[in-house]
Scaffold this motif. Structure first.
Motif, PDB file in Angstrom:
ATOM      1  N   LYS A   1      -4.246   5.811   3.079  1.00  0.00           N
ATOM      2  CA  LYS A   1      -5.502   6.137   2.386  1.00  0.00           C
ATOM      3  C   LYS A   1      -5.850   5.144   1.290  1.00  0.00           C
ATOM      4  CE  LYS A   1      -5.391  11.117   3.087  1.00  0.00           C
ATOM      5  NZ  LYS A   1      -5.294  12.405   2.410  1.00  0.00           N
ATOM      6  N   ASN A   2      -4.879   4.378   0.856  1.00  0.00           N
ATOM      7  CA  ASN A   2      -5.081   3.509  -0.293  1.00  0.00           C
ATOM      8  C   ASN A   2      -4.590   2.103   0.044  1.00  0.00           C
ATOM      9  OD1 ASN A   2      -4.602   2.104  -2.801  1.00  0.00           O
ATOM     10  ND2 ASN A   2      -4.752   4.073  -3.854  1.00  0.00           N
ATOM     11  N   ALA A   3      -5.525   1.162   0.152  1.00  0.00           N
ATOM     12  CA  ALA A   3      -5.183  -0.217   0.527  1.00  0.00           C
ATOM     13  C   ALA A   3      -4.228  -0.854  -0.476  1.00  0.00           C
ATOM     14  CB  ALA A   3      -6.447  -1.052   0.658  1.00  0.00           C
ATOM     15  N   SER A   4      -4.380  -0.520  -1.751  1.00  0.00           N
ATOM     16  CA  SER A   4      -3.485  -1.054  -2.774  1.00  0.00           C
ATOM     17  C   SER A   4      -2.052  -0.556  -2.556  1.00  0.00           C
ATOM     18  CB  SER A   4      -3.987  -0.651  -4.162  1.00  0.00           C
ATOM     19  OG  SER A   4      -3.103  -1.087  -5.155  1.00  0.00           O
ATOM     20  N   CYS A   5      -1.916   0.702  -2.182  1.00  0.00           N
ATOM     21  CA  CYS A   5      -0.587   1.257  -1.901  1.00  0.00           C
ATOM     22  C   CYS A   5       0.040   0.558  -0.702  1.00  0.00           C
ATOM     23  CB  CYS A   5      -0.676   2.763  -1.636  1.00  0.00           C
ATOM     24  SG  CYS A   5      -1.024   3.734  -3.110  1.00  0.00           S
ATOM     25  N   LEU A   6      -0.762   0.341   0.331  1.00  0.00           N
ATOM     26  CA  LEU A   6      -0.254  -0.356   1.521  1.00  0.00           C
ATOM     27  C   LEU A   6       0.209  -1.754   1.148  1.00  0.00           C
ATOM     28  CD1 LEU A   6       0.311  -0.558   4.530  1.00  0.00           C
ATOM     29  CD2 LEU A   6      -2.090  -1.233   4.851  1.00  0.00           C
ATOM     30  N   GLN A   7      -0.566  -2.441   0.352  1.00  0.00           N
ATOM     31  CA  GLN A   7      -0.204  -3.799  -0.064  1.00  0.00           C
ATOM     32  C   GLN A   7       1.098  -3.787  -0.873  1.00  0.00           C
ATOM     33  OE1 GLN A   7      -3.120  -5.732  -2.563  1.00  0.00           O
ATOM     34  NE2 GLN A   7      -2.414  -7.755  -1.967  1.00  0.00           N
ATOM     35  N   GLN A   8       1.219  -2.837  -1.796  1.00  0.00           N
ATOM     36  CA  GLN A   8       2.448  -2.718  -2.590  1.00  0.00           C
ATOM     37  C   GLN A   8       3.643  -2.440  -1.689  1.00  0.00           C
ATOM     38  OE1 GLN A   8       1.982   0.316  -5.607  1.00  0.00           O
ATOM     39  NE2 GLN A   8      -0.031  -0.476  -6.168  1.00  0.00           N
ATOM     40  N   PHE A   9       3.458  -1.514  -0.748  1.00  0.00           N
ATOM     41  CA  PHE A   9       4.528  -1.128   0.163  1.00  0.00           C
ATOM     42  C   PHE A   9       4.968  -2.326   1.010  1.00  0.00           C
ATOM     43  CE2 PHE A   9       5.964   0.856   4.206  1.00  0.00           C
ATOM     44  CZ  PHE A   9       7.047   1.565   3.707  1.00  0.00           C
ATOM     45  N   GLN A  10       4.016  -3.067   1.538  1.00  0.00           N
ATOM     46  CA  GLN A  10       4.334  -4.233   2.361  1.00  0.00           C
ATOM     47  C   GLN A  10       5.018  -5.322   1.543  1.00  0.00           C
ATOM     48  OE1 GLN A  10       0.414  -4.924   4.019  1.00  0.00           O
ATOM     49  NE2 GLN A  10       0.972  -3.890   5.929  1.00  0.00           N
ATOM     50  N   SER A  11       4.686  -5.405   0.263  1.00  0.00           N
ATOM     51  CA  SER A  11       5.301  -6.424  -0.592  1.00  0.00           C
ATOM     52  C   SER A  11       6.783  -6.139  -0.860  1.00  0.00           C
ATOM     53  CB  SER A  11       4.549  -6.546  -1.918  1.00  0.00           C
ATOM     54  OG  SER A  11       4.843  -5.465  -2.772  1.00  0.00           O
ATOM     55  N   LEU A  12       7.225  -4.925  -0.563  1.00  0.00           N
ATOM     56  CA  LEU A  12       8.633  -4.573  -0.760  1.00  0.00           C
ATOM     57  C   LEU A  12       9.534  -5.209   0.289  1.00  0.00           C
ATOM     58  CD1 LEU A  12       8.212  -0.778  -1.570  1.00  0.00           C
ATOM     59  CD2 LEU A  12       8.630  -2.638  -3.192  1.00  0.00           C
ATOM     60  N   GLY A  13       8.929  -5.740   1.350  1.00  0.00           N
ATOM     61  CA  GLY A  13       9.711  -6.352   2.421  1.00  0.00           C
ATOM     62  C   GLY A  13      10.000  -5.338   3.511  1.00  0.00           C
ATOM     63  N   ASP A  14      11.048  -5.581   4.261  1.00  0.00           N
ATOM     64  CA  ASP A  14      11.402  -4.716   5.385  1.00  0.00           C
ATOM     65  C   ASP A  14      12.203  -3.522   4.884  1.00  0.00           C
ATOM     66  OD1 ASP A  14      11.764  -3.661   7.899  1.00  0.00           O
ATOM     67  OD2 ASP A  14      13.412  -5.015   8.399  1.00  0.00           O
ATOM     68  N   VAL A  15      11.488  -2.510   4.400  1.00  0.00           N
ATOM     69  CA  VAL A  15      12.149  -1.325   3.851  1.00  0.00           C
ATOM     70  C   VAL A  15      12.166  -0.167   4.837  1.00  0.00           C
ATOM     71  CG1 VAL A  15      11.679  -1.931   1.462  1.00  0.00           C
ATOM     72  CG2 VAL A  15      10.042  -0.521   2.713  1.00  0.00           C
ATOM     73  N   GLY A  16      11.665  -0.395   6.019  1.00  0.00           N
ATOM     74  CA  GLY A  16      11.592   0.681   7.000  1.00  0.00           C
ATOM     75  C   GLY A  16      10.261   1.384   6.902  1.00  0.00           C
ATOM     76  N   GLY A  17      10.305   2.681   7.026  1.00  0.00           N
ATOM     77  CA  GLY A  17       9.071   3.463   7.018  1.00  0.00           C
ATOM     78  C   GLY A  17       8.988   4.366   5.816  1.00  0.00           C
ATOM     79  N   VAL A  18       8.149   5.373   5.947  1.00  0.00           N
ATOM     80  CA  VAL A  18       7.954   6.346   4.885  1.00  0.00           C
ATOM     81  C   VAL A  18       8.720   7.615   5.240  1.00  0.00           C
ATOM     82  CG1 VAL A  18       5.743   5.399   4.198  1.00  0.00           C
ATOM     83  CG2 VAL A  18       5.784   7.203   5.906  1.00  0.00           C
ATOM     84  N   PRO A  19       9.085   8.404   4.264  1.00  0.00           N
ATOM     85  CA  PRO A  19       8.862   8.248   2.833  1.00  0.00           C
ATOM     86  C   PRO A  19       9.771   7.164   2.264  1.00  0.00           C
ATOM     87  CG  PRO A  19      10.231  10.152   3.194  1.00  0.00           C
ATOM     88  CD  PRO A  19       9.831   9.628   4.550  1.00  0.00           C
ATOM     89  N   TYR A  20       9.304   6.528   1.220  1.00  0.00           N
ATOM     90  CA  TYR A  20      10.092   5.527   0.508  1.00  0.00           C
ATOM     91  C   TYR A  20       9.931   5.794  -0.975  1.00  0.00           C
ATOM     92  CZ  TYR A  20      12.419   1.200  -0.593  1.00  0.00           C
ATOM     93  OH  TYR A  20      13.330   0.276  -1.056  1.00  0.00           O
ATOM     94  N   LEU A  21      11.049   5.906  -1.656  1.00  0.00           N
ATOM     95  CA  LEU A  21      11.053   6.254  -3.078  1.00  0.00           C
ATOM     96  C   LEU A  21      11.571   5.116  -3.932  1.00  0.00           C
ATOM     97  CD1 LEU A  21      12.637   9.760  -2.695  1.00  0.00           C
ATOM     98  CD2 LEU A  21      10.404   9.337  -3.664  1.00  0.00           C
TER      99      LEU A  21
END
Length: 116
Positions: free
Chosen positions: A77-97
């Protein structure tokens, strides 16, 4: 206390008609969890999630049950969140804490999806 908060719950309950397997484990008592929740702030915890993910719902339900404050970042729902999540690298999927800067990689069973 590198936040024992996510190592405190056996989520063997039904949420939204889905049988969610145990994703948290620990020996903390309910009183300890409530006290730990009271000591935290929403800025301490970032939860990357999606609406459709049953593990995300279980994590949010658990945190709400004990009164933990958190910032939810929906990657669909939030492009900024997606960008932040992708910037974490290969962390797998959600949920991610991320709790107080610590990445909680081994705590939750990620939902991998081509939706991301």
């Amino acid at each position: 206390m590198a936040w024992a908060l996510y190592v405190g719950y056996q989520a063997g309950s039904k949420r939204g008609g889905l049988n969610v397997p145990s994703i948290f484990s620990s020996g903390l008592t309910q009183e300890q969890l409530v006290a730990l929740a009271a000591s935290g702030q929403a800025s301490d915890v970032i939860l990357y999630s999606t609406d459709w993910c049953p593990y995300c719902k279980a994590a949010k339900g658990w945190m709400n049950q004990y009164g933990f404050k958190y910032q939810e970042c929906d990657i669909e729902k939030n492009a900024s969140c997606l960008q932040q999540f992708q910037s974490l690298g290969d962390v797998g999927g959600v949920p991610y804490l991320i709790v107080k800067g610590q990445h909680m990689r081994t705590v939750l069973t990620p939902m991998r999806s081509s939706r991301r």
